[in-house]
Design a protein around this motif. Structure first.
Motif, PDB file in Angstrom:
ATOM      1  N   UNK A 140    -104.031-104.175  33.530  1.00  0.00           N
ATOM      2  CA  UNK A 140    -104.704-103.154  32.752  1.00  0.00           C
ATOM      3  C   UNK A 140    -103.756-102.635  31.683  1.00  0.00           C
ATOM      4  N   UNK A 144    -105.236 -97.567  35.642  1.00  0.00           N
ATOM      5  CA  UNK A 144    -106.617 -97.115  35.819  1.00  0.00           C
ATOM      6  C   UNK A 144    -106.809 -95.712  36.365  1.00  0.00           C
ATOM      7  N   UNK A 149    -108.101 -93.259  30.875  1.00  0.00           N
ATOM      8  CA  UNK A 149    -108.680 -94.582  31.124  1.00  0.00           C
ATOM      9  C   UNK A 149    -110.197 -94.429  31.173  1.00  0.00           C
ATOM     10  N   UNK A 151    -113.495 -95.678  32.134  1.00  0.00           N
ATOM     11  CA  UNK A 151    -114.028 -96.731  33.008  1.00  0.00           C
ATOM     12  C   UNK A 151    -115.293 -97.364  32.439  1.00  0.00           C
ATOM     13  N   UNK A 152    -116.189 -96.544  31.878  1.00  0.00           N
ATOM     14  CA  UNK A 152    -117.435 -97.102  31.349  1.00  0.00           C
ATOM     15  C   UNK A 152    -117.159 -98.151  30.270  1.00  0.00           C
ATOM     16  N   UNK A 154    -114.355 -99.753  29.778  1.00  0.00           N
ATOM     17  CA  UNK A 154    -113.658-100.905  30.341  1.00  0.00           C
ATOM     18  C   UNK A 154    -114.639-101.853  31.008  1.00  0.00           C
ATOM     19  N   UNK A 155    -115.576-101.275  31.796  1.00  0.00           N
ATOM     20  CA  UNK A 155    -116.547-102.107  32.505  1.00  0.00           C
ATOM     21  C   UNK A 155    -117.391-102.883  31.511  1.00  0.00           C
ATOM     22  N   UNK A 158    -115.143-105.610  29.987  1.00  0.00           N
ATOM     23  CA  UNK A 158    -114.617-106.644  30.875  1.00  0.00           C
ATOM     24  C   UNK A 158    -115.742-107.383  31.603  1.00  0.00           C
ATOM     25  N   UNK A 159    -116.568-106.643  32.321  1.00  0.00           N
ATOM     26  CA  UNK A 159    -117.568-107.301  33.156  1.00  0.00           C
ATOM     27  C   UNK A 159    -118.878-107.520  32.411  1.00  0.00           C
ATOM     28  N   UNK A 160    -119.165-106.621  31.427  1.00  0.00           N
ATOM     29  CA  UNK A 160    -120.405-106.795  30.693  1.00  0.00           C
ATOM     30  C   UNK A 160    -120.389-107.990  29.766  1.00  0.00           C
ATOM     31  N   UNK A 161    -119.175-108.416  29.357  1.00  0.00           N
ATOM     32  CA  UNK A 161    -119.093-109.536  28.416  1.00  0.00           C
ATOM     33  C   UNK A 161    -119.294-110.881  29.096  1.00  0.00           C
TER      34      UNK A 161
ATOM     35  N   UNK B 105    -119.467 -98.301  37.749  1.00  0.00           N
ATOM     36  CA  UNK B 105    -118.454 -98.033  36.732  1.00  0.00           C
ATOM     37  C   UNK B 105    -117.048 -98.186  37.280  1.00  0.00           C
ATOM     38  N   UNK B 106    -116.904 -98.962  38.343  1.00  0.00           N
ATOM     39  CA  UNK B 106    -115.563 -99.142  38.907  1.00  0.00           C
ATOM     40  C   UNK B 106    -114.772-100.131  38.063  1.00  0.00           C
ATOM     41  N   UNK B 107    -113.481 -99.884  37.979  1.00  0.00           N
ATOM     42  CA  UNK B 107    -112.641-100.746  37.145  1.00  0.00           C
ATOM     43  C   UNK B 107    -112.288-102.033  37.861  1.00  0.00           C
ATOM     44  N   UNK B 111    -119.516-106.788  39.108  1.00  0.00           N
ATOM     45  CA  UNK B 111    -120.850-106.187  39.022  1.00  0.00           C
ATOM     46  C   UNK B 111    -121.940-107.106  39.550  1.00  0.00           C
ATOM     47  N   UNK B 115    -122.813-114.445  38.925  1.00  0.00           N
ATOM     48  CA  UNK B 115    -122.186-115.034  37.753  1.00  0.00           C
ATOM     49  C   UNK B 115    -121.024-115.935  38.152  1.00  0.00           C
ATOM     50  N   UNK B 168    -112.869-116.688  32.687  1.00  0.00           N
ATOM     51  CA  UNK B 168    -112.943-115.555  31.762  1.00  0.00           C
ATOM     52  C   UNK B 168    -112.485-114.272  32.435  1.00  0.00           C
TER      53      UNK B 168
END
Lengths: 177, 184
Positions: A140, A144, A149, A151-152, A154-155, A158-161, B105-107, B111, B115, B168
């Motif tokens: 990171x 974190x 930091x 979080x929204x 970052x999420x 990182x994970x939404x992409x 919303x955890x780092x 999710x 995937x 990724x």
């Protein structure tokens, strides 16, 4: 407990002692006195470091380190049969390029706590033998647990992409055509 | 044996045997693992449904993911899944593997699990009770009958995409690809 308070006040300058609950003594101190205070309390019988914790006071630009000491009652005659007392030592360090000195020399079990604080808050403990990651897998940019930091965000980055498998498939098909 | 199913047994004995003897590897992540001890022991005896826990993924063909998946456990989950012999089925518990659940919303929490590895079914609930696990398993039987529980086939087919997603997230992975890339 009153006796202990008097002893501490007699031995150290620039400290502030108050009790909020019956069995908890809070000590606010400067960062220079922490090591001597810990070793003094260890010799008086508080030989168990229960937790090293940290608060992020982002508005003051400071981290607050919290050391919680407790006592094994069998050893201490004065506290036999009485309620268990905790001593909570608080000190503040500067937030930018945060660093502090390790307390492993006094309490060996501080090692994982300090590693965790290094990982989650980015505090560098000087003299710590291995400041490697403890829990986290990813790296990171901002540690974190710091208040800045987001979080929204970052999420989302990182994970939404990460696309679903269907999207990947259709992307590849589009590339071919 | 159920007489209605004799024709099915004669038609495809391997599939029927496979379906009625789930060897389960439990991945003890999150809170769902608390539901496992009562469901495999005498109170809700899971062996009525042919479910038996095994020690290693090499012997298993059903993979239960019991709760949220953090990035560190995802690595272990991928490796465990790739070690299991085919045919293999994956069932995820609760809402966390679907979209993050309360860890949206955890780092450090994945999710959506599908995937990264294919998931054949989800059991709703937070956490699902043991009865729900058995309903999920009987539903999985139906899916296997209809050839719809094809997660392992999808994994073989779309392995490059799954691998791309895994890379990724983690950057370089420290194990070689399970399947070679198909000529495209």
């Amino acid at each position: 407990m009153e006796k202990l308070k008097k002893n501490i006040l007699a031995n150290f300058r620039d400290i502030e002692i108050y009790t909020r609950q019956d069995n908890r003594i809070f000590i606010n101190t400067k960062k220079e006195t922490v090591l001597s205070l810990l070793s003094y309390l260890k010799n008086t019988g508080y030989d168990h470091l229960a937790l090293v914790s940290c608060n992020d006071w982002i508005d003051d630009g400071e981290f607050e380190l919290v050391y919680i000491l407790s006592v094994y009652m069998e050893k201490d005659e004065e506290y036999q049969g009485k309620e268990k007392t905790n001593i909570i030592i608080k000190t503040r360090i500067v937030r930018e390029e945060a660093k502090f000195i390790t307390v492993i020399d006094i309490f060996e079990n501080a090692e994982p706590y300090e590693r965790e604080l290094h990982e989650m808050f980015g505090i560098k403990f000087e003299g710590h033998p291995r400041l490697t990651t403890l829990f986290l897998e990813l790296e990171y940019e901002i540690p974190p647990f710091r208040k800045d930091f987001d979080t929204d965000k970052y999420v989302e980055n990182k994970y939404g992409q990460i696309p679903t498998i269907k999207e990947r498939k259709s992307n590849k098909r589009n590339e071919r055509t | 044996m159920d007489r209605n199913q004799i024709s099915k047994w004669l038609k495809n004995p391997a599939k029927m045997a496979n379906k009625y003897s789930f060897h389960v590897v439990y991945f003890c992540t999150g809170c769902g693992i608390i539901e496992i001890p009562p469901s495999i022991t005498t109170r809700w005896d899971a062996e009525r449904f042919g479910i038996i826990p095994v020690a290693t993924p090499r012997q298993a063909n059903l993979f239960l993911i019991t709760g949220y998946v953090s990035t560190k456990t995802l690595k272990a989950i991928i490796r465990t899944y790739e070690q299991m012999p085919e045919p293999k089925y994956t069932v995820a518990f609760g809402s966390c593997p679907i979209n993050g659940g309360m860890y949206y919303d955890s780092y450090n929490t994945i999710k959506s699990l599908d995937k990264f590895i294919p998931v054949d079914g989800y059991i709703a609930g937070c956490m699902p009770r043991p009865e729900a696990i058995f309903i999920g398993v009987t539903h999985l039987w139906k899916l296997i009958d209809m050839d719809k529980a094809d997660g392992y086939k999808r994994y073989r087919e779309d392995y490059e995409f799954y691998r791309e997603n895994q890379e990724q997230l983690f950057g370089e992975l420290d194990w070689p690809p399970l399947f070679q890339n198909k000529e495209s």
